[in-house]
Design an enzyme around this catalytic site. Sequence first.
Site, PDB file in Angstrom:
ATOM      1  N   ASP A 197      -1.430   2.551   9.407  1.00  0.00           N
ATOM      2  CA  ASP A 197      -2.108   3.328   8.375  1.00  0.00           C
ATOM      3  C   ASP A 197      -1.321   4.595   8.111  1.00  0.00           C
ATOM      4  O   ASP A 197      -0.479   5.006   8.905  1.00  0.00           O
ATOM      5  CB  ASP A 197      -3.533   3.661   8.801  1.00  0.00           C
ATOM      6  N   ARG A 209      -1.376  -2.913   2.826  1.00  0.00           N
ATOM      7  CA  ARG A 209      -2.813  -2.720   2.614  1.00  0.00           C
ATOM      8  C   ARG A 209      -2.953  -1.580   1.625  1.00  0.00           C
ATOM      9  O   ARG A 209      -2.520  -0.458   1.892  1.00  0.00           O
ATOM     10  CB  ARG A 209      -3.524  -2.345   3.904  1.00  0.00           C
TER      11      ARG A 209
END
Length: 168
Positions: free
Chosen positions: A26, A77
């Site tokens: 992330d 993502r």
Amino acid sequence: DETLCGQNLERIIARARQNNTFIRIDIEDTPYTDKTINLYYLMREKGYINVGMAVQSYLFRAEADTRRMVQDKITIRLVKGAYKEPPDKAFPAKADVDANYDLLTKILIDASLTHKTALSTDGRFPAIPCIATHDEKRIAFAKQYAEKVGLPKDGLEFQMLYGIRRDL
């Protein structure tokens, strides 16, 4: 410490590889964006393919980052971003974040078509585009665009936080 972070990241990714598991890095807080992306590329240079990145449509730099990563066949993502950034780093208006999200969705879906990526048969390794949102309009846009360009269903993955919007 960047070196320590890299060592820990490699330990996590190596263990995940032993277990046939995919890891996603992330990306939070713009002072660390370049460092995070550089660590990702370091892991790729070391031969790890069981790792992907997140991109935040909230950030001005997201389009350039996305284009670079899809060229390198990186699984991404796509998220909106949910923290406060300075106005010179991120879109201040939700409508702009949403518009950028849709643009990035197109880029990711097109890349999935170009590179012929798909979910692995066991579902552990995602295709290039992983659309991570609970926003029904963004989901509908991704589905409509994927259908319009002929992306097979296994070329796109939707991701949501467990427990939020279970109805979706």
